[in-house]
Design an enzyme around this catalytic site. Structure first.
Site, PDB file in Angstrom:
ATOM      1  N   SER A 168     -97.674 -86.326 -47.886  1.00  0.00           N
ATOM      2  CA  SER A 168     -96.501 -86.591 -48.723  1.00  0.00           C
ATOM      3  C   SER A 168     -95.855 -87.933 -48.439  1.00  0.00           C
ATOM      4  CB  SER A 168     -95.448 -85.490 -48.505  1.00  0.00           C
ATOM      5  OG  SER A 168     -94.930 -85.566 -47.188  1.00  0.00           O
ATOM      6  N   ASP A 225     -86.050 -90.991 -46.116  1.00  0.00           N
ATOM      7  CA  ASP A 225     -85.678 -89.932 -45.179  1.00  0.00           C
ATOM      8  C   ASP A 225     -86.432 -90.015 -43.856  1.00  0.00           C
ATOM      9  OD1 ASP A 225     -88.189 -89.287 -46.041  1.00  0.00           O
ATOM     10  OD2 ASP A 225     -87.735 -87.218 -46.603  1.00  0.00           O
ATOM     11  N   HIS A 268     -90.975 -91.501 -45.241  1.00  0.00           N
ATOM     12  CA  HIS A 268     -91.035 -91.763 -46.672  1.00  0.00           C
ATOM     13  C   HIS A 268     -90.171 -92.951 -47.055  1.00  0.00           C
ATOM     14  CE1 HIS A 268     -91.641 -87.197 -46.497  1.00  0.00           C
ATOM     15  NE2 HIS A 268     -92.817 -87.788 -46.521  1.00  0.00           N
TER      16      HIS A 268
END
Length: 342
Positions: free
Chosen positions: A45, A314, A317
């Site tokens: 991710s 965050d 990311h």
């Protein structure tokens, strides 16, 4: 298990590659490349910013690339097999009989080999392997083998010595080899390198007690984690070059995330970022605005006023603003590589 929509940066870059068309003159503005019918994405991710990447694709007028484990429709335009926190190595490498009670279940068993097995299970619904149909279909598809290795290293930092972590870098590179996808018929594969881990807020917090000599004074990043990432990237590029020699008819695009992020860290003003470039936009109290007990989305977490002024969303990311700069370079690399093998 959470299955993610094709990450924002990848969606922007790879989906754009499906439809770009150049001018007849073939000048500098020309982006005339082959047209792709589908995108198949593997990874973690890293590129998910918490925004809705599907809206990016919709604004571009492109088909969405659905998550394999959370979609019941057609995958004729591709599938996203990526899972948050996925590793290159199987999860058994990180867990053992010696794990204490209540130990973290992460990494989960969503490694590259698992994602490739999901891909294999999907193939019969897409094409007939007995008639060569699959090779034709996948030859008109774009494959993204995303930032594998990041979670392998980041979950090991603070738990294993740097010497031990360096020792399994070659194993990770062998795992990332794209040979299987090429054997299935892939003719265009995008393979990004590692980010500079020593500039990642979660890693900086992991080594909060590091001495001044362990930091790069010009950036505030940790030297040793960046050295691991540099080793990874060097070996990955060697593997890419070897595959290019073996398969000259296949376009293998290597993109340099380390360079992209490093440039933004070194020159935040150039990109419109705040001077405190290593602090995250969304997080909890503490140095770098990153707190392992209060993460983005938790009660008590706070978000910066203007995310476009931040490099990190965050933690690992990045923000959508950062991905905007990366996307331009990725699309350029895909375009040049496609021309070189056409």
């Amino acid at each position: 298990m959470i299955m993610l929509w094709l990450p924002a940066a990848v969606s922007l870059v790879l989906s754009s590659s499906l439809h770009v068309a150049g001018d007849a003159g073939g000048g500098a503005a020309s982006l005339s490349v082959r047209r792709y019918d589908a995108i198949f994405s593997f990874g973690d991710s890293l590129a998910d910013t918490g925004n809705n990447p599907s809206s990016t694709a919709e604004r571009l007028g492109l088909p969405l690339v659905p998550p394999f484990l959370a979609y019941n429709g057609s995958f004729r335009h591709g599938a996203n097999f990526a899972v948050g926190a996925a590793t290159a190595l199987d999860s058994s490498f990180f867990h053992g009989a010696g794990d204490p009670p209540g130990a973290s279940p992460f990494p989960l068993n969503t490694s590259l080999s698992v994602q490739l097995s999901w891909f294999d299970s999907l193939k019969p619904s897409l094409c007939s392997t007995t008639q060569g149909e699959c090779k034709d279909f996948f030859g008109r598809s774009l494959f993204f083998v995303g930032e594998f290795g990041i979670n392998d290293y980041h979950s090991s930092f603070g738990r294993r010595s740097m010497q031990e972590i360096r020792s399994f870098v070659p194993d990770i590179i062998r795992t990332i080899s794209m040979a299987k996808l090429i054997g299935d018929g892939a003719t265009t594969v995008v393979v990004p390198g590692m980010i500079p881990s020593g500039c990642s807020p979660p890693v900086l917090v992991t080594f909060a007690d590091a001495g001044a000599a362990e930091y790069d004074a010009s950036t505030g990043c940790l030297r040793e984690p960046n050295e691991v990432a540099t080793l990874h990237n060097s070996l990955l590029l060697d593997a890419v070059e070897e595959l290019r020699e073996k398969h000259p008819d296949v376009t293998i695009v290597h993109t340099d995330l380390f360079r992209h992020v490093s440039e933004m860290v070194q020159n935040p003003d150039k990109f419109g970022f705040q001077k405190d470039v290593l602090s995250v936009c969304c997080g909890g109290p503490g140095k770098y605005h990153y707190n392992t007990r209060i993460i983005c989305g938790d009660e008590g977490a706070t978000t910066c006023v203007d995310p476009s002024k931040s490099l990190y969303w965050d933690g690992v990311h990045l923000t959508e603003a950062a991905y905007h700069y990366i996307a331009d370079d990725w699309l350029h690399a895909i375009t040049l590589s496609a021309r070189a093998t056409s």
